[in-house]
Design a protein around this motif. Structure first.
Motif, PDB file in Angstrom:
ATOM      1  N   ASP A   1      71.085 -67.665  63.210  1.00 54.46           N
ATOM      2  CA  ASP A   1      71.858 -67.042  62.128  1.00 54.46           C
ATOM      3  C   ASP A   1      71.459 -67.805  60.796  1.00 54.46           C
ATOM      4  OD1 ASP A   1      72.520 -69.797  62.690  1.00 54.46           O
ATOM      5  OD2 ASP A   1      74.391 -69.493  63.416  1.00 54.46           O
ATOM      6  N   LEU A   2      71.894 -67.585  59.690  1.00 57.36           N
ATOM      7  CA  LEU A   2      71.866 -67.821  58.401  1.00 57.36           C
ATOM      8  C   LEU A   2      73.132 -68.347  57.509  1.00 57.36           C
ATOM      9  CD1 LEU A   2      69.445 -65.102  57.257  1.00 57.36           C
ATOM     10  CD2 LEU A   2      68.651 -67.100  58.188  1.00 57.36           C
ATOM     11  N   ALA A   3      72.853 -69.334  56.887  1.00 59.38           N
ATOM     12  CA  ALA A   3      73.989 -69.645  56.137  1.00 59.38           C
ATOM     13  C   ALA A   3      74.249 -68.824  54.793  1.00 59.38           C
ATOM     14  CB  ALA A   3      73.765 -71.384  55.789  1.00 59.38           C
ATOM     15  N   GLU A   4      75.240 -68.660  54.528  1.00 62.92           N
ATOM     16  CA  GLU A   4      75.439 -67.537  53.284  1.00 62.92           C
ATOM     17  C   GLU A   4      74.644 -68.220  52.241  1.00 62.92           C
ATOM     18  OE1 GLU A   4      79.048 -65.483  51.069  1.00 62.92           O
ATOM     19  OE2 GLU A   4      79.448 -66.579  52.830  1.00 62.92           O
ATOM     20  N   ASP A   5      74.654 -69.505  52.205  1.00 64.95           N
ATOM     21  CA  ASP A   5      73.757 -69.912  50.622  1.00 64.95           C
ATOM     22  C   ASP A   5      72.584 -70.446  50.951  1.00 64.95           C
ATOM     23  OD1 ASP A   5      74.429 -71.892  52.362  1.00 64.95           O
ATOM     24  OD2 ASP A   5      75.054 -73.271  50.832  1.00 64.95           O
ATOM     25  N   SER A   6      71.812 -69.877  51.995  1.00 64.30           N
ATOM     26  CA  SER A   6      70.441 -70.117  52.368  1.00 64.30           C
ATOM     27  C   SER A   6      69.392 -69.948  51.352  1.00 64.30           C
ATOM     28  CB  SER A   6      69.922 -69.295  53.560  1.00 64.30           C
ATOM     29  OG  SER A   6      70.705 -69.595  54.873  1.00 64.30           O
ATOM     30  N   PHE A   7      69.452 -68.981  50.541  1.00 68.92           N
ATOM     31  CA  PHE A   7      68.552 -68.662  49.374  1.00 68.92           C
ATOM     32  C   PHE A   7      69.158 -68.623  47.909  1.00 68.92           C
ATOM     33  CE2 PHE A   7      67.618 -66.331  53.328  1.00 68.92           C
ATOM     34  CZ  PHE A   7      66.596 -67.031  53.873  1.00 68.92           C
ATOM     35  N   VAL A   8      70.292 -69.144  47.762  1.00 75.80           N
ATOM     36  CA  VAL A   8      70.913 -69.237  46.169  1.00 75.80           C
ATOM     37  C   VAL A   8      70.090 -70.131  45.474  1.00 75.80           C
ATOM     38  CG1 VAL A   8      73.071 -68.652  47.389  1.00 75.80           C
ATOM     39  CG2 VAL A   8      72.438 -70.821  46.998  1.00 75.80           C
ATOM     40  N   ASP A   9      69.414 -70.959  45.896  1.00 81.86           N
ATOM     41  CA  ASP A   9      68.654 -71.809  44.728  1.00 81.86           C
ATOM     42  C   ASP A   9      67.450 -71.122  44.333  1.00 81.86           C
ATOM     43  OD1 ASP A   9      70.525 -73.694  45.467  1.00 81.86           O
ATOM     44  OD2 ASP A   9      69.630 -74.845  46.858  1.00 81.86           O
ATOM     45  N   PHE A  10      66.886 -70.211  44.879  1.00 80.81           N
ATOM     46  CA  PHE A  10      65.537 -69.506  44.562  1.00 80.81           C
ATOM     47  C   PHE A  10      66.044 -68.308  43.239  1.00 80.81           C
ATOM     48  CE2 PHE A  10      65.184 -70.888  49.168  1.00 80.81           C
ATOM     49  CZ  PHE A  10      64.216 -71.813  48.828  1.00 80.81           C
ATOM     50  N   ASP A  11      65.761 -68.829  41.978  1.00 78.96           N
ATOM     51  CA  ASP A  11      66.263 -67.960  41.037  1.00 78.96           C
ATOM     52  C   ASP A  11      64.995 -66.718  41.030  1.00 78.96           C
ATOM     53  OD1 ASP A  11      68.010 -69.679  40.213  1.00 78.96           O
ATOM     54  OD2 ASP A  11      66.594 -70.846  39.081  1.00 78.96           O
ATOM     55  N   ASN A  12      63.952 -66.759  41.659  1.00 82.59           N
ATOM     56  CA  ASN A  12      62.870 -65.511  41.324  1.00 82.59           C
ATOM     57  C   ASN A  12      62.269 -65.404  42.750  1.00 82.59           C
ATOM     58  OD1 ASN A  12      61.692 -63.787  39.611  1.00 82.59           O
ATOM     59  ND2 ASN A  12      59.991 -65.073  39.142  1.00 82.59           N
ATOM     60  N   LEU A  13      62.966 -65.336  43.805  1.00 83.70           N
ATOM     61  CA  LEU A  13      62.304 -65.271  45.073  1.00 83.70           C
ATOM     62  C   LEU A  13      62.005 -63.548  45.365  1.00 83.70           C
ATOM     63  CD1 LEU A  13      61.614 -66.306  47.807  1.00 83.70           C
ATOM     64  CD2 LEU A  13      64.060 -65.831  48.616  1.00 83.70           C
ATOM     65  N   LYS A  14      60.804 -63.294  45.723  1.00 80.78           N
ATOM     66  CA  LYS A  14      60.474 -61.955  45.712  1.00 80.78           C
ATOM     67  C   LYS A  14      59.925 -61.568  47.014  1.00 80.78           C
ATOM     68  CE  LYS A  14      58.697 -61.299  40.856  1.00 80.78           C
ATOM     69  NZ  LYS A  14      59.137 -62.402  40.453  1.00 80.78           N
ATOM     70  N   TYR A  15      59.438 -62.249  47.739  1.00 80.90           N
ATOM     71  CA  TYR A  15      58.907 -61.986  49.012  1.00 80.90           C
ATOM     72  C   TYR A  15      59.342 -63.108  50.152  1.00 80.90           C
ATOM     73  CZ  TYR A  15      55.799 -59.419  46.044  1.00 80.90           C
ATOM     74  OH  TYR A  15      55.400 -58.698  44.982  1.00 80.90           O
ATOM     75  N   LEU A  16      60.357 -62.647  51.138  1.00 77.65           N
ATOM     76  CA  LEU A  16      60.785 -63.328  52.191  1.00 77.65           C
ATOM     77  C   LEU A  16      60.590 -62.801  53.460  1.00 77.65           C
ATOM     78  CD1 LEU A  16      62.577 -65.516  53.031  1.00 77.65           C
ATOM     79  CD2 LEU A  16      64.722 -63.896  52.693  1.00 77.65           C
ATOM     80  N   ARG A  17      59.845 -63.811  54.325  1.00 77.83           N
ATOM     81  CA  ARG A  17      59.551 -63.134  55.738  1.00 77.83           C
ATOM     82  C   ARG A  17      60.408 -64.105  56.812  1.00 77.83           C
ATOM     83  NH1 ARG A  17      52.951 -63.080  55.620  1.00 77.83           N
ATOM     84  NH2 ARG A  17      52.483 -61.518  54.086  1.00 77.83           N
ATOM     85  N   LEU A  18      61.015 -63.352  57.485  1.00 76.27           N
ATOM     86  CA  LEU A  18      61.967 -64.028  58.798  1.00 76.27           C
ATOM     87  C   LEU A  18      61.618 -63.171  59.855  1.00 76.27           C
ATOM     88  CD1 LEU A  18      65.188 -64.406  56.450  1.00 76.27           C
ATOM     89  CD2 LEU A  18      63.716 -65.885  57.420  1.00 76.27           C
ATOM     90  N   SER A  19      60.552 -62.522  60.277  1.00 76.53           N
ATOM     91  CA  SER A  19      60.434 -62.095  61.552  1.00 76.53           C
ATOM     92  C   SER A  19      60.254 -62.976  62.623  1.00 76.53           C
ATOM     93  CB  SER A  19      59.095 -61.103  61.250  1.00 76.53           C
ATOM     94  OG  SER A  19      58.071 -62.118  61.195  1.00 76.53           O
TER      95      SER A  19
END
Length: 412
Positions: A294-312
């Protein structure tokens, strides 16, 4: 089997093909934008950003000054070569040149165990020689030192004292051990930009790394912790590879100082959740092959410019994926393949590439892509993989074309 799809009013024409591959039924839905017949999308299973770059460089751009090499592993990320800076070939010279002729033609001194090609006068190739130590008497002009594929287990500052202008130091596939590294072995290498030590036996990140470092590749070691302040002075670092190690947490301060970090690979570690305290500058974050369902709702909120995310291959389940977790307008590409998802997660309308193959998805929910549709309200998705699920093309809702207006390929 094939069937035509009607997509009138959308500027699209489509063809659905179904067949059998490897004993499994597979349906491909390829859509072609009739306004742009020459547009291409990345091949299945290849992340969009690297593949586009590779295609651009390999198809008809022979005269470009920068090229990319992927024959060697180098931690799994291609290594760019800038010919304008005189950067050399990263391929081994063994078997590609007559050493006797070369030594007779090259006026500069060269260690007996190495090759110093005249076409790259600042490069020394000592790779794959069975060496247990860094060769002595390195030329003072050495800027690119290749030592991969040896049996080197220790390093001292004296070993590199004569080569104080190093720009690249490549030590992949050796026997390096953290306790055998002199603390200051790189401290005087003020010109060093690339330090590669993938596939060694390091248990911690080396100390006293030079401040000018731009790439640090430490993939596939035994690193279980990062010392506080290990990266404090690395303000120019843009790429950090730590995949295939034994990290369980990232403590506050572990990555302090990485203010320009662009690509961070933490795949294949022992994280039970998305690690905290990551640099907010990261645009490419790779977390595949970790064990969190599972993931927390705020897992990626700190990334202002996240473009490529891999979670396979993380064991993600739909009930553990909050509705808003991927709600980032900067996100271009998302890889959620080989998980245990039973429904398509909600993604931002700005997303362009989505990989959901090999999950357990049973229905095509259009609201995952478009909360509403209108002249300006539609998904920018270009490439969608849903193969390896239990979906069929018959389950696509009739109004999908109004949401996925710019789609180029769907694999079902």
């Amino acid at each position: 089997m094939s069937a035509n799809l009607s997509t009138k009013g959308c500027g699209l024409s489509g063809l659905v093909t179904a067949g059998s591959e490897g004993g499994k039924h597979k349906t491909n839905l390829r859509l072609f934008d009739t306004c742009s017949p020459n547009r291409t999308s990345p091949p299945p299973g290849v992340m969009a950003f690297p593949s586009c770059l590779m295609l651009m460089l390999l198809c008809g751009f022979e005269s470009l000054e920068a090229t990319v090499v992927d024959e060697s592993d180098y931690g799994g990320v291609p290594l760019w070569i800038n010919r304008l800076l005189g950067e050399p070939s990263v391929l081994s010279l063994q078997g590609r040149m007559d050493r006797d002729w070369f030594r007779a033609s090259n006026p500069q001194a060269c260690p007996e165990q190495c090759d110093c090609p005249i076409q790259w006068p600042t490069s020394v190739y000592c790779d794959h020689r069975g060496l247990e130590h860094v060769p002595g008497n390195l030329p003072e002009t050495t800027q690119y030192l290749f030592l991969q594929g040896n049996n080197i287990s220790s390093l001292s500052s004296s070993a590199l004292a004569n080569a104080s202008s190093l720009r690249w130091l490549i030590l992949d596939n050796n026997q390096l051990q953290s306790e055998e590294l002199e603390m200051t072995f790189l401290q005087n290498q003020t010109h060093l930009h690339n330090f590669f030590a993938n596939h060694n036996h390091l248990s911690s990140v080396p100390d006293s790394l030079p401040a000018g470092l731009k790439q640090l590749r430490l993939a596939y070691n035994r690193i279980s912790s990062i010392g506080p302040g290990a990266f404090q002075n690395l303000k120019n670092l843009t790429l950090l590879l730590l995949q295939g190690n034994r990290l369980q947490i990232i403590a506050e301060g572990d990555l302090k100082g990485l203010i320009r970090l662009d690509l961070l690979d933490l795949s294949g570690n022992l994280f039970s959740g998305v690690p905290r305290h990551l640099p907010p500058s990261v645009q490419q974050l790779y977390l595949s092959n970790n064990s969190f369902s599972d993931l927390a709702e705020d897992s990626f909120v700190d990334f202002d410019n996240l473009k490529y995310l891999r979670l396979s291959r993380c064991g993600l389940k739909s009930r553990g994926v909050p509705w808003q977790v991927f709600n980032s307008s900067s996100l271009v590409e998302l890889d959620l393949s080989y998980n245990k998802l039973t429904s398509i997660p909600v993604v931002p309308s700005t997303l362009q590439y989505l990989y959901l193959e090999a999950n357990q998805i049973q229905e095509f929910n259009l609201t995952s892509f478009c909360r509403e549709t209108g002249p300006l309200s539609y998904s920018r998705l270009k490439f969608l993989r849903l193969d390896g699920n239990t979906l069929t093309y018959n389950q696509l809702p009739q109004d999908w074309v109004y949401c996925l207006r710019v789609i180029q390929r769907i694999y079902i």
